[in-house]
Design a protein around this motif. Structure first.
Motif, mmCIF file in Angstrom:
data_model
loop_
_atom_site.group_PDB
_atom_site.id
_atom_site.type_symbol
_atom_site.label_atom_id
_atom_site.label_comp_id
_atom_site.label_asym_id
_atom_site.label_seq_id
_atom_site.Cartn_x
_atom_site.Cartn_y
_atom_site.Cartn_z
ATOM 1 N N GLU A 1 0.847 -1.183 0.000
ATOM 2 C CA GLU A 1 0.000 0.000 0.000
ATOM 3 C C GLU A 1 0.885 1.236 0.000
ATOM 4 O O GLU A 1 2.089 1.148 0.197
ATOM 5 C CB GLU A 1 -0.899 -0.014 1.248
ATOM 6 N N LYS B 1 1.091 3.525 2.239
ATOM 7 C CA LYS B 1 1.726 3.724 3.552
ATOM 8 C C LYS B 1 2.988 2.868 3.687
ATOM 9 O O LYS B 1 3.924 3.265 4.376
ATOM 10 C CB LYS B 1 0.744 3.454 4.688
ATOM 11 N N ASP B 2 3.025 1.711 3.023
ATOM 12 C CA ASP B 2 4.234 0.881 3.044
ATOM 13 C C ASP B 2 5.373 1.565 2.302
ATOM 14 O O ASP B 2 6.520 1.562 2.760
ATOM 15 C CB ASP B 2 3.964 -0.489 2.406
ATOM 16 N N ILE C 1 5.700 4.799 1.813
ATOM 17 C CA ILE C 1 6.121 5.956 2.610
ATOM 18 C C ILE C 1 7.016 5.500 3.755
ATOM 19 O O ILE C 1 8.026 6.135 4.070
ATOM 20 C CB ILE C 1 4.886 6.731 3.123
ATOM 21 N N SER C 2 6.692 4.373 4.370
ATOM 22 C CA SER C 2 7.512 3.823 5.450
ATOM 23 C C SER C 2 8.903 3.445 4.951
ATOM 24 O O SER C 2 9.908 3.709 5.617
ATOM 25 C CB SER C 2 6.817 2.593 6.038
#
Length: 198
Positions: free
Chosen positions: A112, A114-115, A117-118
């Protein structure tokens, strides 16, 4: 992934064995060269024994007292650690290029936003570790530049481009060619001034 051994890196840079979505950390190497690996979950005592080359499993000891990691979580860790390692090795490569390359090589595509971005933040943090701390004063900045100059960090084409004065709080970022041009310009201005005055 049944009984297939895979070597990955932990967040601290240690080598882990991934087997059936369970991660094992290296405990010891036996006298005969066999390596023992223990589950990374602190309360679990399941372990495996591999050969000296870490290519095949010799023995599986115990059962896991927890659920296995999900495939997505495991793939996310592999992506993050590969990107961090490449970000540290190639400091001039843009993070998005490294992430894109690793995503193309990845087996899973269940990531996703968010992954991603992490992963980007982890790469940024890893690169920040190789830079010095921000100076808090002018004296700190000059001291850091002097240390960097001694470590040959301020070199371009085997020529120093940062010149730090120890007596005065002065830092000049230039090369020898520019110094020669300024010197010639200064001499020309002096000659012109002398000719005007006489």
């Amino acid at each position: 992934m049944e009984n297939k051994i895979q070597l990955i890196q932990s967040e601290k840079g240690k080598q882990l064995v991934l087997l059936n979505f369970n991660k094992y950390r290296h405990v010891r190497t036996r006298k005969n060269g066999m390596r023992k690996w223990l589950c990374t979950v602190k309360t679990c005592y399941a372990s495996i024994v591999t050969d000296a080359h870490k290519t095949s499993i010799v023995n599986i000891i115990g059962e896991h007292t927890h659920e296995s990691n999900s495939e997505v979580k495991t793939e996310r860790q592999i992506l993050r650690e590969n990107c961090k390692r490449q970000a540290d090795d190639g400091i001039s490569t843009r993070p998005i290029k490294i992430i894109r390359k690793e995503l193309m090589n990845s087996v899973s595509c269940n990531f996703e936003m968010k992954d991603i971005i992490s992963v980007w933040k982890a790469m940024y943090d890893k690169r920040r570790q190789s830079y010095p701390l921000f100076p808090t004063s002018l004296d700190d900045a000059i001291r850091q530049l002097q240390n960097m100059k001694e470590d040959n960090c301020c070199m371009l084409l085997e020529e120093n481009f940062v010149h730090v004065s120890t007596e005065k709080n002065l830092v000049c970022i230039t090369n020898k060619e520019n110094f020669a041009v300024f010197d010639e310009l200064f001499r020309a201005i002096c000659r012109l001034y002398i000719s005007i005055r006489t």
